[in-house]
Each structure stands twice: as C-alpha cells, then as structure tokens.
Design an enzyme around this catalytic site. Structure first.
Site, PDB file in Angstrom:
ATOM      1  CB  ILE A 215      -0.966  -0.006   1.225  1.00 24.66           C
ATOM      2  CG1 ILE A 215      -1.782  -1.306   1.244  1.00 24.66           C
ATOM      3  CG2 ILE A 215      -1.861   1.227   1.204  1.00 24.66           C
ATOM      4  CD1 ILE A 215      -2.562  -1.610  -0.032  1.00 24.66           C
TER       5      ILE A 215
ATOM      6  CD  GLU B 225      -4.691   2.624 -10.195  1.00 21.23           C
ATOM      7  OE1 GLU B 225      -5.702   1.932 -10.444  1.00 21.23           O
ATOM      8  OE2 GLU B 225      -3.843   2.298  -9.354  1.00 21.23           O
ATOM      9  NE  ARG B 226      -6.258  -0.609 -15.484  1.00 21.05           N
ATOM     10  CZ  ARG B 226      -7.014  -1.666 -15.494  1.00 21.05           C
ATOM     11  NH1 ARG B 226      -7.678  -1.990 -16.591  1.00 21.05           N
ATOM     12  NH2 ARG B 226      -7.124  -2.427 -14.426  1.00 21.05           N
TER      13      ARG B 226
ATOM     14  CD  GLN C 242      23.682  -3.057 -23.023  1.00 23.71           C
ATOM     15  OE1 GLN C 242      23.211  -3.380 -21.943  1.00 23.71           O
ATOM     16  NE2 GLN C 242      24.768  -3.618 -23.518  1.00 23.71           N
TER      17      GLN C 242
ATOM     18  N   GLY D  24      29.058   1.070 -18.579  1.00 28.03           N
ATOM     19  CA  GLY D  24      29.283   0.930 -17.129  1.00 28.03           C
ATOM     20  C   GLY D  24      28.697   2.100 -16.357  1.00 28.03           C
TER      21      GLY D  24
ATOM     22  N   GLY E 141      -2.955  -2.508 -11.963  1.00 29.19           N
ATOM     23  CA  GLY E 141      -3.322  -3.715 -12.708  1.00 29.19           C
ATOM     24  C   GLY E 141      -2.122  -4.172 -13.500  1.00 29.19           C
TER      25      GLY E 141
HETATM   26  C1  LIG Z   1       5.102   0.028  -5.982  1.00 29.27           C
HETATM   27  C2  LIG Z   1       3.717  -0.530  -5.801  1.00 29.27           C
HETATM   28  C3  LIG Z   1       2.731   0.246  -5.238  1.00 29.27           C
HETATM   29  C4  LIG Z   1       1.452  -0.271  -5.046  1.00 29.27           C
HETATM   30  N1  LIG Z   1       0.484   0.512  -4.441  1.00 29.27           N
HETATM   31  C5  LIG Z   1      -0.736  -0.024  -4.164  1.00 29.27           C
HETATM   32  C6  LIG Z   1      -1.730   0.732  -3.447  1.00 29.27           C
HETATM   33  O1  LIG Z   1      -1.514   1.900  -3.094  1.00 29.27           O
HETATM   34  N2  LIG Z   1      -2.912   0.137  -3.151  1.00 29.27           N
HETATM   35  C7  LIG Z   1      -3.188  -1.143  -3.519  1.00 29.27           C
HETATM   36  O2  LIG Z   1      -4.283  -1.614  -3.213  1.00 29.27           O
HETATM   37  N3  LIG Z   1      -2.272  -1.901  -4.188  1.00 29.27           N
HETATM   38  C8  LIG Z   1      -1.057  -1.368  -4.514  1.00 29.27           C
HETATM   39  N4  LIG Z   1      -0.109  -2.130  -5.200  1.00 29.27           N
HETATM   40  C9  LIG Z   1      -0.420  -3.502  -5.526  1.00 29.27           C
HETATM   41  C10 LIG Z   1      -0.602  -3.764  -7.015  1.00 29.27           C
HETATM   42  O3  LIG Z   1      -1.837  -3.255  -7.451  1.00 29.27           O
HETATM   43  C11 LIG Z   1      -0.451  -5.276  -7.230  1.00 29.27           C
HETATM   44  O4  LIG Z   1       0.903  -5.592  -7.004  1.00 29.27           O
HETATM   45  C12 LIG Z   1      -0.894  -5.722  -8.584  1.00 29.27           C
HETATM   46  O5  LIG Z   1      -2.277  -5.573  -8.744  1.00 29.27           O
HETATM   47  C13 LIG Z   1      -0.530  -7.194  -8.852  1.00 29.27           C
HETATM   48  O6  LIG Z   1      -0.945  -8.025  -7.806  1.00 29.27           O
HETATM   49  P1  LIG Z   1       0.094  -9.040  -7.113  1.00 29.27           P
HETATM   50  O7  LIG Z   1       1.319  -8.243  -6.791  1.00 29.27           O
HETATM   51  O8  LIG Z   1      -0.544  -9.740  -5.989  1.00 29.27           O
HETATM   52  O9  LIG Z   1       0.462 -10.061  -8.250  1.00 29.27           O
HETATM   53  P2  LIG Z   1      -0.365 -11.393  -8.576  1.00 29.27           P
HETATM   54  O10 LIG Z   1      -1.802 -11.052  -8.740  1.00 29.27           O
HETATM   55  O11 LIG Z   1       0.005 -12.455  -7.598  1.00 29.27           O
HETATM   56  O12 LIG Z   1       0.210 -11.772  -9.995  1.00 29.27           O
HETATM   57  C14 LIG Z   1       1.336 -12.641 -10.187  1.00 29.27           C
HETATM   58  C15 LIG Z   1       1.549 -12.781 -11.687  1.00 29.27           C
HETATM   59  O13 LIG Z   1       0.410 -13.431 -12.273  1.00 29.27           O
HETATM   60  C16 LIG Z   1      -0.078 -12.637 -13.347  1.00 29.27           C
HETATM   61  N5  LIG Z   1      -1.525 -12.809 -13.489  1.00 29.27           N
HETATM   62  C17 LIG Z   1      -2.471 -12.538 -12.577  1.00 29.27           C
HETATM   63  N6  LIG Z   1      -3.694 -12.793 -13.079  1.00 29.27           N
HETATM   64  C18 LIG Z   1      -3.508 -13.252 -14.345  1.00 29.27           C
HETATM   65  C19 LIG Z   1      -4.375 -13.678 -15.379  1.00 29.27           C
HETATM   66  N7  LIG Z   1      -5.708 -13.682 -15.234  1.00 29.27           N
HETATM   67  N8  LIG Z   1      -3.818 -14.081 -16.551  1.00 29.27           N
HETATM   68  C20 LIG Z   1      -2.472 -14.069 -16.712  1.00 29.27           C
HETATM   69  N9  LIG Z   1      -1.599 -13.690 -15.773  1.00 29.27           N
HETATM   70  C21 LIG Z   1      -2.119 -13.269 -14.611  1.00 29.27           C
HETATM   71  C22 LIG Z   1       0.291 -11.225 -12.976  1.00 29.27           C
HETATM   72  O14 LIG Z   1       0.284 -10.358 -14.089  1.00 29.27           O
HETATM   73  C23 LIG Z   1       1.678 -11.429 -12.403  1.00 29.27           C
HETATM   74  O15 LIG Z   1       2.610 -11.507 -13.442  1.00 29.27           O
HETATM   75  C24 LIG Z   1       1.156  -1.595  -5.431  1.00 29.27           C
HETATM   76  C25 LIG Z   1       2.173  -2.378  -6.012  1.00 29.27           C
HETATM   77  C26 LIG Z   1       3.431  -1.864  -6.215  1.00 29.27           C
HETATM   78  C27 LIG Z   1       4.489  -2.730  -6.856  1.00 29.27           C
END
Ligand SMILES: Cc1cc2nc3c(=O)[nH]c(=O)nc-3n(C[C@H](O)[C@H](O)[C@H](O)COP(=O)(O)OP(=O)(O)OC[C@H]3O[C@@H](n4cnc5c(N)ncnc54)[C@H](O)[C@@H]3O)c2cc1C
Length: 416
Positions: free
Chosen positions: A183, A278-279, A373, A377, A401
């Site tokens: 978060i 967001e996107r 790249q 270095g 997402g």
């Molecule tokens: C720097 C940072 C800030 C963030 N800030 C917030 C925030 O403020 N609030 C908040 O709520 N969240 C936040 N997040 C969380 C972020 O939204 C999630 O990390 C993201 O949605 C992915 O979820 P996960 O990390 O659990 O990965 P997972 O859902 O476990 O995914 C693992 C892998 O599986 C893939 N995958 C998942 N579903 C599918 C599918 N249907 N088909 C194919 N592949 C799939 C994913 O793309 C990924 O490669 C943040 C994350 C980061 C890194």
C-alpha cells in the site's frame, strides 16, 4: 492536439525549475528513504498555488452540496473533483506536471497522486457531505496524506474475489479484521481508504461474491497497525507497506457509499471507476521516463568519445536512439489523444485505457533498459540516474493492474 500549448510549456519550465532546485539535489536521500517525500510534495503544492486552488475548489464544492441538500438549486459549474480531475486546459497541464515529475522521481509523484487521485477521489465520489467535510479539506491540500488499500497477500490481481479482509456487524458498528499489502503511503498515511468484504455469517453466500464495503480509517485507531516501508526495486521515495486490522471498531459514519443492505451498492464499482484514470496516469508517467532517458541518451551519445568518434556515430547506438524516439512519439500521441478525448467529453473506455497502459509501461521499461545499455558501465552506476529510471519504469508494468491483467481487459473490450 499535436503539441503542448504555450501555457503547458510555461508550466513545464516552471516545474523543471522546481525540480532542479528542490528535487534533484535531494535525490540520493529520497532514494534511500532518508528524506520524507511529503514536505517536498507540499512545497510543490504551495509554490504553484495548488493548495490554495484545492482549498477553494473543495470549499465551493461543499457549498454546492450543502445548497443541494437544503433543496436549493445547485450551481452546475463544478468539476466535482476539487480542481484536479478536470478536463480542458487543466488536463494537459496536469499531464505536463505528472510527466515532468516522473522523469526525476516517480516515487515522489506517486505519494501525492495516490493520496489525491485514489484516496481523496474515492471519498469525493462515494462520500456523504459530512464525510467530505471531515476528510477532504486536509487531503486535497496535502495537509494530510491518504492511502488507498485493496491489495492483500492472497489477492492481488484477483482483488475482489480473493479478498479476505472482512467486516462483521456489531450493532450499528462494523468490526474490521485482515491485512493489506503493497500500500502506497501505507506506513505514514493519516487517512486510509480500506476495502473489505461484508461477512454476515451466511455460509450459503459464496465468499467470492460477498459485498465489498469501503471504510475510511484514521491513523492511530485502536487495532490498526501501519507496517514499516518495504525495501523495493525502485520508486524508493514512495513509502509502500502493509496494514493490519485487529478488531478495528468502525462506526457507520466511516462507511463510504451506499449501504448494500438498502441498495445493493458495492465497493467494486468504486474501484473500477478509478481504474481507467489510474491507467491513463501511467501513460503520463511513462512519457516522463521516456523523455528523460531520451534527453540523457542523446546528450551522452554526442559527448562519449571512443575510437576518436562520439558513440552517436555507431549504428547500434543510433538504433537505440531511434527506438527511443519512436516510443516518445507514440506515448506522447497517446497522451495527447487522451487529453483531446477528455476535452471532447468522450473519455477513453476501460479497454482503451488498458491498451495505453500496457503499451506505454512496456515502452518506458524498454527505453530505460536501453538507456542503461547505452551508458555502458556508467549506466549501471547510480550517479548517472538511468539505472534509477529503469528500476522505476518496471513498476509501471505491475501496479494499476499488472500488464497481463490489462491484456484480459483489452480482449474483453474487443470480444464483448
Ligand atoms: C510500488 C507498488 C505500489 C502499489 N500501491 C498499491 C496501493 O496503493 N494500493 C493497492 O491496493 N495496491 C497497490 N499495489 C499492488 C498492485 O496493485 C499489485 O501488485 C498488482 O495488482 C498485482 O498483484 P500481485 O502483486 O498480488 O500479483 P499477482 O496477482 O500475484 O500476480 C502474479 C503474476 O500473475 C499474473 N496474473 C495474474 N492474473 C492473471 C491472469 N488472469 N492471466 C495471466 N496472468 C495473470 C500477474 O500479471 C503477475 O505476473 C502496489 C504495487 C506496487 C508494486
């Protein structure tokens, strides 16, 4: 729209001056987490008068809502977003500010944009007048910082179906238990917008389909623990962490939106409303990273001399520069199209916003890795900054997402 307006360019130059004076000299401390991003974000707000604009905008929005509640005719001239989510000239200026900041510290930008664009925006769109009066004046001016918490350890991409954080009713109140992770602002937020499943103890209702409610918590509430910032690959200046809820008692005035018992309203819709915005924001951030890599690389290609020539004379270096230019043109055009559509009152669909997010985040990551790249270095050394941009860029492919999830949204749009 095919170029920035004169006003946009004036804003860009002013932001660049701020960055050179207030951010670049502190980048190392920001990147190690030794320096908090919040005072700098607040300084940016006050220097550009954004805090005053926001305060006035919130004040007039609240006055309109009070008049509406009192049965008076409401003036329909507000943007309903405190002056930050608007179309028109503001949209392109916002794109300029977002991209300029992203080229130097995407983490610093995220702290403010998550606080306002997700935390405060959710209260704005779902809150009652009393809730808006209570939280928005301090949030929209960055006096207070918000977090927006959906993600959990076992439910990232499957955010709602897999959500385990839950509330149970206790008389009029709700009791919150569970955990959130990753978060933004989590460790230090003053206000926390938290999504949780309603558990009515009815085993017949599939857990995946239970209603999602949204609550606003304040830091320091009994049972709420804000974890320490994680060590991350990039975006170091943005504190990211866990939240823990242990029987947190929530009075009904903390529940945002409609009561699902009365109307069937659900927090899923609120989160989905935020997804497209967001996107699109990711494309603006990607543009900033691409612009900065492009600038640094063109400069380096002209000045780094080997075999008696600058490296810009070598075709393999030219290929990298050419690809960066194509990425810059494509992502900038996507941002321009987004702004035009917003101005024309024809905002992008979720599928279109997902396509732009996917393309621009991959383009920024490719460009930044190529920049490392091209610098050889030196590119691997923090001093030359492209390594930070590469680490920062990668984050754009994961949050808002993950890109794999964007594919599903694009395909859904095509096949529906
Ligand atoms: C720097 C940072 C800030 C963030 N800030 C917030 C925030 O403020 N609030 C908040 O709520 N969240 C936040 N997040 C969380 C972020 O939204 C999630 O990390 C993201 O949605 C992915 O979820 P996960 O990390 O659990 O990965 P997972 O859902 O476990 O995914 C693992 C892998 O599986 C893939 N995958 C998942 N579903 C599918 C599918 N249907 N088909 C194919 N592949 C799939 C994913 O793309 C990924 O490669 C943040 C994350 C980061 C890194």
């Amino acid at each position: 729209m095919f170029e920035w307006s004169d006003t946009d360019l004036m804003v860009r130059d002013a932001v660049r001056q701020f960055i050179d004076k207030e951010i670049r000299p502190h980048l190392d401390e920001l990147e190690t987490g030794a320096l908090s991003p919040y005072p700098i974000a607040r300084k940016l707000f006050s220097q550009f008068g954004l805090d005053v604009m926001a305060a006035e905008s919130v004040k007039s929005m609240l006055e309109r809502e009070r008049a509406k509640q009192a049965g008076e005719a409401a003036a329909e001239n507000g943007d309903g977003a405190g002056g930050f989510g608007a179309g028109g000239a503001q949209a392109s200026m916002m794109a300029v500010v977002v991209s300029e900041l992203s080229g130097v510290s995407i983490g610093l930008l995220s702290t403010a944009s998550v606080s306002i664009g997700l935390g405060a925006a959710t209260i704005m769109s779902r809150g009652t007048l009393a809730q808006k009066e209570r939280w928005l004046p301090d949030l929209m001016t960055l006096k207070k910082i918000a977090a927006w918490a959906i993600t959990e350890p076992d439910s990232g991409s499957d955010a709602f179906g897999g959500m385990k954080t839950s509330v149970k009713r206790d008389g009029e109140d709700y009791i919150l238990n569970g955990q959130k992770t990753f978060i933004t602002n989590g460790p230090y937020a003053d206000v926390l917008v938290v999504y949780a499943k309603l558990d009515e103890g009815d085993a017949a209702v599939d857990k995946r389909n239970r209603p999602v409610l949204i609550f606003v918590l304040d830091a320091g509430m009994p049972g709420l623990t804000q974890g320490k910032p994680f060590k991350k690959m990039g975006m170091m200046s943005s504190p990211t962490g866990e939240l823990f809820f242990d029987n947190v008692r929530l009075t009904p005035d903390r529940l945002l939106g409609e009561n699902p018992h009365r109307s069937g309203g659900d927090g899923r819709d609120s989160a989905r409303d935020n997804f497209a915005a967001e996107r699109i924001g990711i494309a603006m951030m990607a543009l900033g990273i691409i612009n900065e890599c492009h600038r640094l690389c063109v400069d380096y290609a002209k000045t780094r001399t080997l075999w008696g020539k600058n490296i810009g004379q070598f075709q393999l270096i030219q290929l990298k520069l050419a690809k960066m230019e194509i990425a810059r043109m494509n992502v900038q055009n996507m941002v321009f199209q987004t702004i035009e559509r917003q101005q024309a009152g024809k905002p992008l669909t979720l599928a279109e916003a997902s396509a732009i997010k996917l393309y621009s985040s991959e383009a920024a990551t490719d460009v930044a890795m190529d920049a490392v790249q091209l610098f050889g270095g030196n590119g691997y050394m923090a001093e030359y900054r492209v390594e930070q941009l590469a680490r920062d860029a990668k984050s754009l492919m994961i949050y808002a997402g993950s890109n794999e999830v964007q594919v599903t949204h694009i395909a859904k749009g095509l096949l529906s």
